[in-house]
Design an enzyme around this catalytic site. Structure first.
Site, short mmCIF file in Angstrom:
data_model
loop_
_atom_site.label_atom_id
_atom_site.label_comp_id
_atom_site.label_asym_id
_atom_site.label_seq_id
_atom_site.Cartn_x
_atom_site.Cartn_y
_atom_site.Cartn_z
N GLU A 129 0.99 -0.55 -5.13
CA GLU A 129 -0.13 0.38 -5.22
C GLU A 129 0.49 1.78 -5.23
OE1 GLU A 129 -3.43 3.06 -3.68
OE2 GLU A 129 -1.71 2.50 -2.49
N ASP A 132 0.82 -1.21 0.00
CA ASP A 132 0.00 0.00 0.00
C ASP A 132 0.86 1.27 0.00
OD1 ASP A 132 -2.67 1.28 0.45
OD2 ASP A 132 -1.70 1.96 2.28
C1 GLC Z 1 -4.06 3.54 -0.26
C2 GLC Z 1 -5.41 2.92 -0.07
C3 GLC Z 1 -6.36 3.94 0.48
C4 GLC Z 1 -5.82 4.44 1.80
C5 GLC Z 1 -4.38 4.92 1.67
C6 GLC Z 1 -3.73 5.07 3.00
O1 GLC Z 1 -4.06 4.54 -1.20
O2 GLC Z 1 -5.88 2.39 -1.27
O3 GLC Z 1 -7.65 3.42 0.64
O4 GLC Z 1 -6.63 5.47 2.27
O5 GLC Z 1 -3.57 4.01 0.95
O6 GLC Z 1 -3.44 3.81 3.56
#
Ligand code: GLC
Length: 665
Positions: free
Chosen positions: A328, A286
């Site tokens: 991500e 993430d």
């Molecule tokens: C990523 C997740 C999102 C979250 C952020 C902080 O972007 O997809 O939902 O708010 O990380 O963890």
């Protein structure tokens, strides 16, 4: 530099006599072989991160010790998985791969409920299941689970770690790989490390980024953007108890980790291997863009953030090569591709990354009924390394941020800011005659940035059409849903179905009643599964039936087309019709020309253009199996998409020639 002080062979000898001593000689030899193979991939990034430290060699030893322990604890079933994956390294690139993304509780109550719904997933053809954050979060608001209080425990409301390991095994035996989130950029402020830091322990204060006064925060803020300007302006939070400003990129309760401290990287590595040893096959890492901070920059996509990922990958492959990593990084096109590795890190960073740019361009093209921006912006993106794949998607649990660069927009005569503003107007439902119903997420008055929340079906027009009882508009909305899914299926990589999109679930407003969720309108597109609606999925005349069956039919065809393998090139081409997107999948595996009409009216691609692309003469549409003469040109119905192969090349596509069931078009 103390890089030279590290001696791999000496360390391996130590490990053989230490954590690996109880393993069979062959298992020890496998470890040594992998360590020798993968350490060269670690060398350079780890030196970039920590090479200047006096204790560099000790940290290398510590990391390898973590890896050896992870290897020693790897269960036999997963060692077999490692063997399978290494014997078939393109397993995640096959055209039969299909992902499904859901919250365990919203799909089926808990982890046991998910296991009970495996038949539903199999009916869709799912081979990869991403369960949204399920590790133990903090109490109260927790950003949908992205504020983790314990990485080695499952959220008790969903089950236990033993339940997760059991589910991973059940899924694997059904041909489904389990993917979960690893929130590696930050922890909840209730995580034991953070609690110790808050109690004043300097060892743990060094796990986070803490400042005694505003000097450094102010200096950083000069160039930092704000991710959640509505929830928490600024990137730092002051805590009286410790008299410190703490770096909090996201919400106040999410504390950014300090990867300049190698102890943090070693801890996270141990967690990665722990989760891999429960049977998790894909880790969604993430917010990776934020993992390294540098004064005077936006502290995103720094070379060290890439180095951290390269270290994660190479070291995790020594212990658990069955595991793959997904980045991500929701960033602009030029920043995105490096997460799949480039230069000396080609094929050595993450195996998967979200193609957020493609997702954004699909919505942009639907709003405009034009594909010029999509074609040009995708053409401007260089190809990705051969052993990696995109994760393609039309919606996810997050908002849509308009990742269109000013440069790409200018190349097709658009102003970047004006186009992004148009898209926000269109999808928040404000633009005249828009079909979409959505909402603005995190308006930032400083930049004018407005992101968008809303479910696939509602953004595509279904909510408005049903409210107006307009059958024609509902039909168009369903076609839009099918069209953009068609393209994520054809693009190559792992397409993700986001739970509920397969049956056309609309925006859901009940989150407003829950005080922990009410201020975050992303919950409007995170509905609970509606099983009554899903039960209509085989009935062609219902909305769920049309979408579910439409998707299933496309997926059944996709599985057969080896030209859709992720290693095959995906080249956007001009079709000489600005409403029709062209995508050429071209490789020794075969050729498919995808044509997709982004307007509600019929559109024609001229015969000469098909001829120029070596698609003259008789063509077969793989979706309908119809064969026809393309020389006079091809007319596509509103929102229709075709997957074309020259009839003469059907054999080289590796498939038996299909019959001419549907006749001429
Ligand atoms: C990523 C997740 C999102 C979250 C952020 C902080 O972007 O997809 O939902 O708010 O990380 O963890």
């Amino acid at each position: 530099m103390n890089v030279a002080a590290f001696d791999l062979n000496a360390m391996l000898d130590n490990l053989m006599a230490g954590p690996l001593r109880d393993l069979e000689p062959m298992e020890r030899a496998i470890f040594r072989t992998r360590a020798e193979l993968y350490w060269p991939d670690v060398d350079r990034p780890i030196a970039l991160l920590y090479g200047e430290r006096g204790d560099f060699a000790e940290w290398c030893n510590r990391m390898l010790e973590v890896v050896a322990r992870g290897y020693a604890e790897r269960p036999p079933e997963l060692r077999l998985l490692d063997l399978r994956r290494q014997s078939q390294p393109d397993w995640f690139q096959h055209p039969g791969m299909l992902g499904y993304v859901c919250y365990a509780d919203r799909l089926a109550g808990n982890l046991q409920g998910v296991a009970d719904h495996i038949p539903y997933l199999k009916e869709l053809g799912v081979t990869y299941l991403h369960l949204m954050p399920l590790l133990k979060p903090r109490e109260g608001p927790n950003d949908g689970g992205y504020a983790v209080a314990d990485y080695r425990e499952v959220n008790p409301a969903l089950g236990t770690m033993a339940d997760l390991a059991r589910l991973a095994g059940q899924l694997r035996r059904e041909g489904i790989s389990l993917c979960i989130d690893l929130v590696c950029n930050h922890t909840a402020k209730e995580h034991p490390w953070a609690r110790r830091a808050a109690a004043g322990d300097p060892v743990y204060q060094d796990y986070y980024l803490m400042f005694p006064d505003r000097t450094m925060p102010d200096a950083y803020e000069k160039t930092l953007p704000e991710v959640f300007p509505d929830f928490k302006p600024g990137n730092f939070t002051y805590y009286d108890a410790i008299e410190r400003w703490v770096w909090t990129t996201f919400n106040e309760y999410q504390w950014d980790l300090n990867y300049a401290n190698p102890a943090v990287l070693a801890e996270m590595l141990a967690i990665i291997l722990y989760l891999a040893n429960q049977g998790v096959e894909v880790l969604r890492l993430d917010a990776v863009a934020f993992m390294w901070k540098r004064l005077g920059t936006d502290s995103q996509n720094e070379p060290e953030a890439h180095a951290i990922l390269q270290v994660f990958r190479a070291l995790s492959r020594i212990a658990a090569p069955g595991l793959i990593l997904k980045a991500e990084a929701i960033v602009s096109p030029p920043k995105l591709i490096p997460y799949l590795g480039r230069g000396s890190a080609t094929n050595k960073e993450c195996e998967l990354a979200y193609h957020n740019v493609f997702m954004v361009l699909l919505w942009s093209s639907l709003a405009e009924r034009k594909v010029t921006l999509m074609t040009r912006a995708l053409q401007n993106m260089p190809p990705i390394p051969s052993n990696t794949a995109w994760v393609t998607y039309v919606r996810c649990h997050d908002d849509i941020g308009w990742a269109v660069t000013d440069e790409d927009a200018a190349e097709v005569g658009l102003s970047g800011p004006a186009h992004r503003a148009f898209l926000s107007e269109f999808y928040s439902g404000r633009f005249p005659n828009t079909f979409a119903i959505g909402a603005t997420f995190q308006y930032n008055p400083r930049t004018g940035d407005r992101r968008i929340s809303g479910s696939c079906a509602s953004l595509a027009g279904l909510e408005q059409a049903l409210a107006n009882e307009d059958i024609h508009a509902a039909d168009l909305a369903i076609r839009r849903v099918l069209l953009i899914h068609n393209l994520i299926f054809a693009y190559g990589g792992i397409p993700l179905l986001y739970m509920g999109d397969e049956i056309g679930l609309l925006n859901e407003y009940s989150y407003l009643d829950d005080p922990n969720l009410a201020d975050d309108n992303r919950w409007m597109h995170r509905p609970k599964m509606n099983w009554a609606q899903a039960d209509e999925r085989q009935d062609w005349w219902t909305v769920p039936g049309r979408i579910f069956r439409g998707l299933s039919d496309m997926l059944a065809t996709r599985r057969q087309i080896i030209a859709f393998h992720a290693q095959a090139g995906a080249y956007p081409v001009w079709t000489h019709n600005e409403a029709v997107f062209g995508l050429l999948r071209d490789s020794p595996r075969g050729r498919v020309l995808v044509l997709a009409n982004f307007s509600e009216r019929p559109q024609t691609v001229p015969g000469y253009r098909l001829y120029e692309m070596f698609f003259g003469g008789r063509l077969v549409d793989r979706l309908t199996r119809r064969s026809f003469d393309g020389s006079p040109g091809i007319t596509l119905e509103g929102y229709e998409a075709l997957w074309l192969t020259p009839e003469t090349e059907m054999e080289t596509n590796g498939n038996p020639p299909e019959s001419n069931e549907g006749g001429e078009r």
